[in-house]
Scaffold this motif. Structure first.
Motif, PDB file in Angstrom:
ATOM      1  N   PHE A 206       0.832  -1.192   0.000  1.00  0.00           N
ATOM      2  CA  PHE A 206       0.000   0.000   0.000  1.00  0.00           C
ATOM      3  C   PHE A 206       0.874   1.252   0.000  1.00  0.00           C
ATOM      4  O   PHE A 206       0.671   2.181  -0.772  1.00  0.00           O
ATOM      5  CB  PHE A 206      -0.922  -0.004   1.223  1.00  0.00           C
ATOM      6  N   ARG A 207       1.899   1.225   0.861  1.00  0.00           N
ATOM      7  CA  ARG A 207       2.736   2.390   1.076  1.00  0.00           C
ATOM      8  C   ARG A 207       3.601   2.723  -0.153  1.00  0.00           C
ATOM      9  O   ARG A 207       3.773   3.881  -0.501  1.00  0.00           O
ATOM     10  CB  ARG A 207       3.611   2.130   2.318  1.00  0.00           C
ATOM     11  N   PHE A 208       4.151   1.676  -0.814  1.00  0.00           N
ATOM     12  CA  PHE A 208       5.123   1.949  -1.880  1.00  0.00           C
ATOM     13  C   PHE A 208       4.578   1.730  -3.291  1.00  0.00           C
ATOM     14  O   PHE A 208       5.218   2.107  -4.254  1.00  0.00           O
ATOM     15  CB  PHE A 208       6.385   1.101  -1.667  1.00  0.00           C
ATOM     16  N   VAL A 209       3.412   1.102  -3.406  1.00  0.00           N
ATOM     17  CA  VAL A 209       2.833   0.948  -4.749  1.00  0.00           C
ATOM     18  C   VAL A 209       1.549   1.780  -4.877  1.00  0.00           C
ATOM     19  O   VAL A 209       1.444   2.667  -5.717  1.00  0.00           O
ATOM     20  CB  VAL A 209       2.539  -0.538  -5.078  1.00  0.00           C
ATOM     21  N   THR A 210       0.569   1.502  -3.999  1.00  0.00           N
ATOM     22  CA  THR A 210      -0.727   2.175  -4.133  1.00  0.00           C
ATOM     23  C   THR A 210      -0.608   3.689  -3.964  1.00  0.00           C
ATOM     24  O   THR A 210      -0.988   4.463  -4.846  1.00  0.00           O
ATOM     25  CB  THR A 210      -1.728   1.624  -3.096  1.00  0.00           C
ATOM     26  N   LEU A 211      -0.047   4.108  -2.826  1.00  0.00           N
ATOM     27  CA  LEU A 211      -0.006   5.545  -2.510  1.00  0.00           C
ATOM     28  C   LEU A 211       0.651   6.397  -3.582  1.00  0.00           C
ATOM     29  O   LEU A 211       0.073   7.393  -4.014  1.00  0.00           O
ATOM     30  CB  LEU A 211       0.658   5.772  -1.156  1.00  0.00           C
ATOM     31  N   PRO A 212       1.882   6.051  -4.036  1.00  0.00           N
ATOM     32  CA  PRO A 212       2.501   6.907  -5.058  1.00  0.00           C
ATOM     33  C   PRO A 212       1.639   6.999  -6.316  1.00  0.00           C
ATOM     34  O   PRO A 212       1.587   8.050  -6.958  1.00  0.00           O
ATOM     35  CB  PRO A 212       3.823   6.204  -5.376  1.00  0.00           C
ATOM     36  N   ASN A 213       0.958   5.913  -6.654  1.00  0.00           N
ATOM     37  CA  ASN A 213       0.151   5.929  -7.866  1.00  0.00           C
ATOM     38  C   ASN A 213      -1.100   6.789  -7.744  1.00  0.00           C
ATOM     39  O   ASN A 213      -1.557   7.359  -8.732  1.00  0.00           O
ATOM     40  CB  ASN A 213      -0.248   4.499  -8.253  1.00  0.00           C
ATOM     41  N   ILE A 214      -1.685   6.835  -6.546  1.00  0.00           N
ATOM     42  CA  ILE A 214      -2.949   7.581  -6.436  1.00  0.00           C
ATOM     43  C   ILE A 214      -2.785   8.942  -5.766  1.00  0.00           C
ATOM     44  O   ILE A 214      -3.764   9.633  -5.533  1.00  0.00           O
ATOM     45  CB  ILE A 214      -4.037   6.774  -5.681  1.00  0.00           C
ATOM     46  N   SER A 215      -1.525   9.335  -5.475  1.00  0.00           N
ATOM     47  CA  SER A 215      -1.366  10.605  -4.751  1.00  0.00           C
ATOM     48  C   SER A 215      -1.963  11.817  -5.482  1.00  0.00           C
ATOM     49  O   SER A 215      -2.517  12.698  -4.830  1.00  0.00           O
ATOM     50  CB  SER A 215       0.094  10.843  -4.388  1.00  0.00           C
ATOM     51  N   PRO A 216      -1.899  11.891  -6.836  1.00  0.00           N
ATOM     52  CA  PRO A 216      -2.552  13.052  -7.459  1.00  0.00           C
ATOM     53  C   PRO A 216      -4.059  13.089  -7.183  1.00  0.00           C
ATOM     54  O   PRO A 216      -4.629  14.168  -6.984  1.00  0.00           O
ATOM     55  CB  PRO A 216      -2.303  12.871  -8.959  1.00  0.00           C
ATOM     56  N   ILE A 217      -4.677  11.916  -7.156  1.00  0.00           N
ATOM     57  CA  ILE A 217      -6.119  11.866  -6.912  1.00  0.00           C
ATOM     58  C   ILE A 217      -6.428  12.254  -5.463  1.00  0.00           C
ATOM     59  O   ILE A 217      -7.409  12.935  -5.187  1.00  0.00           O
ATOM     60  CB  ILE A 217      -6.684  10.455  -7.216  1.00  0.00           C
ATOM     61  N   ILE A 218      -5.551  11.840  -4.537  1.00  0.00           N
ATOM     62  CA  ILE A 218      -5.744  12.228  -3.136  1.00  0.00           C
ATOM     63  C   ILE A 218      -5.672  13.746  -3.022  1.00  0.00           C
ATOM     64  O   ILE A 218      -6.501  14.388  -2.380  1.00  0.00           O
ATOM     65  CB  ILE A 218      -4.694  11.554  -2.231  1.00  0.00           C
ATOM     66  N   MET A 219      -4.680  14.302  -3.708  1.00  0.00           N
ATOM     67  CA  MET A 219      -4.498  15.753  -3.710  1.00  0.00           C
ATOM     68  C   MET A 219      -5.757  16.440  -4.250  1.00  0.00           C
ATOM     69  O   MET A 219      -6.263  17.399  -3.658  1.00  0.00           O
ATOM     70  CB  MET A 219      -3.300  16.037  -4.626  1.00  0.00           C
ATOM     71  N   PHE A 220      -6.261  15.924  -5.360  1.00  0.00           N
ATOM     72  CA  PHE A 220      -7.469  16.472  -5.976  1.00  0.00           C
ATOM     73  C   PHE A 220      -8.646  16.411  -4.996  1.00  0.00           C
ATOM     74  O   PHE A 220      -9.382  17.381  -4.821  1.00  0.00           O
ATOM     75  CB  PHE A 220      -7.796  15.688  -7.252  1.00  0.00           C
ATOM     76  N   ALA A 221      -8.774  15.257  -4.332  1.00  0.00           N
ATOM     77  CA  ALA A 221      -9.878  15.078  -3.380  1.00  0.00           C
ATOM     78  C   ALA A 221      -9.746  16.058  -2.219  1.00  0.00           C
ATOM     79  O   ALA A 221     -10.738  16.620  -1.754  1.00  0.00           O
ATOM     80  CB  ALA A 221      -9.906  13.641  -2.868  1.00  0.00           C
ATOM     81  N   VAL A 222      -8.521  16.270  -1.751  1.00  0.00           N
ATOM     82  CA  VAL A 222      -8.310  17.178  -0.629  1.00  0.00           C
ATOM     83  C   VAL A 222      -8.664  18.607  -1.031  1.00  0.00           C
ATOM     84  O   VAL A 222      -9.427  19.291  -0.341  1.00  0.00           O
ATOM     85  CB  VAL A 222      -6.848  17.106  -0.113  1.00  0.00           C
ATOM     86  N   VAL A 223      -8.137  19.059  -2.178  1.00  0.00           N
ATOM     87  CA  VAL A 223      -8.362  20.456  -2.563  1.00  0.00           C
ATOM     88  C   VAL A 223      -9.841  20.721  -2.862  1.00  0.00           C
ATOM     89  O   VAL A 223     -10.419  21.695  -2.382  1.00  0.00           O
ATOM     90  CB  VAL A 223      -7.475  20.862  -3.762  1.00  0.00           C
ATOM     91  N   THR A 224     -10.480  19.840  -3.651  1.00  0.00           N
ATOM     92  CA  THR A 224     -11.902  20.073  -3.933  1.00  0.00           C
ATOM     93  C   THR A 224     -12.710  19.950  -2.640  1.00  0.00           C
ATOM     94  O   THR A 224     -13.698  20.655  -2.459  1.00  0.00           O
ATOM     95  CB  THR A 224     -12.459  19.088  -4.984  1.00  0.00           C
TER      96      THR A 224
END
Lengths: 313, 297
Positions: A206-224
């Motif tokens: 989760f930490r080294f595969v999932t997170l780096p791949n979805i971090s832009p989407i997390i960022m998008f979710a946080v800002v919106t």
């Protein structure tokens, strides 16, 4: 091709662009530019809607920041929602998104069930939760008491009104679930397989595969999410009105942010100052503060590099 | 690597210990995932269930702590419909949604088309402004807008102040349509030009038929918008119950039926139901809109 025809061609193309854009250009001028300038103008005027506006300098500004009793509580509440509610919503949305990608039986049914609450109109959802969390007769407290857990006062207790709102917003987490689901399914399978071969634990995967791949989407979710939380208006307003037991017919007569201003948010101040106190000048000051905050976060969303909405082709 | 999450097959032959632990692990994982799934499903559905059950209780039972109605009072729904004004709010909401959709589509399509297919200076800036306006809280400009509609045009107590602006392009719809039109290859536009179509004809004859899914998504979001909007009717229509919409009326309904949680919940169900029905019938258009904009559904 002669220079003349080229110029007419250019001019024609510019005119054509203007013609197609014209509805929005007019809209922008009439419904944004003019009221914006007007809002700045009124923020320096004393105006009660009856007597003609008079120049009052920075009086409205000092009043809002120094004497108006609701400004700082509302800012605090808005920040509470921005930090705590958005964080919980993103974490919960990610969790539900991961859960749904792992469920292999009846995925479609689960997905629809998880999504539906998001569609509930805000007033209807707030009515439903005002009833569900009603301290006296609500089903949630009935169940809690049966189990033997002390039941909170929810929308009637200043310490619990924002958590109650948060619970309602977590219920409507369907939008985030959908975008996280799409992002999680886009993570390249090979990377998981490689991690597996290297003997990575579930957490490491989760930490080294999932997170780096979805971090832009997390960022998008946080800002919106932050932008939405700053504009949070209908739900806290209706929740407070219902909990305080306002009898209809009194129109604008209700205690803002019941209980004890705990559900007061910045956008509600514009209503309180303008439509309950008829102090349009001070209402415009708050409107400008709200505008500055919203635009700051929207800019984050559209930075040229690392921006979340790509405007380019 | 076998699929860890496949349902475990029932044990047939005596398996090696290693195989057995792997199988047991897979079974445990399957159970854990699905228990969590059921727990989440309860969290998301029980509120609807409790609201619906309460809407069918008698007046006295609605004030008790019971969860299940003793007698099923379907008449509650008739009582809601018989409430003075309820049908008017329904009608107003449909007018707001219908007119709003027509005006939004008419005004937003040309703008979106220009932003998607024309090349001109300031195109990116225009798009940025459209997106910024999408993010603008309605409270920011409400004071001058209210003074304009109410004091100068004397139109408070009607829904015109929230319908008319839609005739001048709605930022979210422009953005959504622009995203959709971007997916239509430019070759179609070029081919139409070669055949001697002007811009307007290209838009009407070639692009519009292809943009139907995008337009459907805009119509759908406009419908939701009319259903969800509380602030607009609160500012402009509050003084005249004849102009209220469902969302605004629902809140006042609670105020008028102070202790009748059963009737309030029946009204709440009636406000939620159309949205959910429309979603089921128009899921495709809806998902289209969500994926294209990546912003609020």
């Amino acid at each position: 091709m002669s220079a003349l025809t080229l110029r007419t061609k250019r001019r024609r193309s510019a005119l054509r662009t203007l013609a197609f854009l014209s509805p929005w250009l007019i809209g922008f001028a009439v419904f944004f530019a003019y009221p914006m300038i007007s809002t700045v103008y009124f923020s320096f005027m004393h105006y009660d809607g009856f007597k003609p506006p008079t120049w009052s300098g920075t009086k409205n500004w000092t009043y809002v920041f120094e004497s108006y009793p609701f400004f700082w509580p509302a800012l605090r509440n808005t920040l509470w929602l921005v930090v705590i509610m958005v964080t919980l919503r993103v974490l919960f949305g990610l969790g539900i998104g991961m859960l749904i990608t792992k469920i292999k039986t009846g995925t479609g049914v689960f997905r629809t069930l998880f999504y539906l609450p998001y569609l509930a109109p805000p007033v209807a959802a707030t009515m439903a939760f005002a009833f569900l969390l009603n301290p006296g007769t609500g089903p949630v407290n009935s169940i809690l008491e049966k189990i033997g857990i002390p039941a909170p006062g929810w929308f009637n207790d200043p310490n619990w009104s924002k958590p109650a709102l948060t619970l309602m917003f977590l219920w409507g987490v369907g939008d985030l679930m959908v975008i996280f689901m799409a992002a999680l399914l886009d993570v390249p399978k090979e990377q998981y397989e490689a991690a597996e071969l290297d003997g990575a634990s579930a957490w490491q995967r989760f930490r080294f595969v999932t997170l780096p791949n979805i971090s832009p989407i997390i960022m998008f979710a946080v800002v919106t999410g932050v932008i939405a939380a700053m504009q949070c208006y209908t739900q806290p307003l209706v929740a407070g009105k219902v909990a305080s037991g306002v009898i209809q017919g009194a129109g604008t007569m209700f205690e803002p942010g019941y209980p004890e201003h705990s559900t007061l948010t910045l956008p509600q101040l514009v209503y309180n100052l303008g439509f309950q106190r008829f102090d349009y000048g001070s209402a415009c000051v708050v409107a400008l503060v709200l505008f500055a905050l919203s635009m700051a976060f929207t800019a984050l969303l559209m930075r040229r590099r690392g921006g979340l909405i790509q405007a380019g082709d | 690597m076998t699929q860890v999450l496949d349902r475990p097959v029932e044990v047939r032959s005596p398996a090696s210990p290693a195989e057995r632990t792997a199988r047991r692990k897979a079974l445990l994982e399957w159970i854990a995932i699905h228990s969590l799934g059921v727990a989440a499903a309860l969290f998301f559905t029980l509120p609807f269930v409790f609201v619906f059950l309460t809407s069918l209780m008698s007046d006295s039972q609605a004030l008790s702590r019971d969860l299940i109605p003793h007698t099923w009072e379907w008449a509650n729904y008739r009582k809601v419909f018989d409430t003075p004004g309820f049908l008017t709010w329904w009608k107003n909401t449909l007018i707001y949604a219908g007119l709003g959709t027509v005006l939004t589509v008419l005004s937003s399509v040309p703008v979106a088309y220009a932003l998607a297919k024309f090349r001109f200076r300031g195109r990116n800036l225009t798009l940025m402004l459209v997106i910024s306006m999408m993010m603008l809280p309605p409270q920011v400009v409400v004071i001058p807008m209210y003074l304009f509609w109410a004091k100068q045009l004397d139109l408070s107590g009607t829904l015109w102040p929230i319908i008319v602006p839609l005739a001048f392009g709605d930022a979210f719809s422009i953005f959504l349509l622009r995203q959709f039109l971007m997916t239509i290859p430019n070759e179609y536009v070029d081919a139409a030009k070669v055949d001697g179509c002007g811009d307007l004809r290209t838009l009407l004859k070639i692009i519009l038929p292809m943009a139907k899914p995008g337009i459907a998504a805009v119509a759908l979001f406009q419908f939701f918008n009319a259903w969800n909007d509380y602030f607009g009717p609160q500012i402009y229509a509050s003084e005249n119950p004849g102009a209220w919409t469902l969302s605004y009326g629902l809140e006042s309904f609670k105020g008028a039926h102070h202790t009748d949680w059963n009737l309030t919940m029946a009204a709440t169900v009636l406000v939620m139901a159309p949205v959910i029905l429309v979603f089921f019938f128009a899921q495709k258009a809806f998902v289209e809109g969500v994926t294209l904009t990546g912003v609020k559904g």
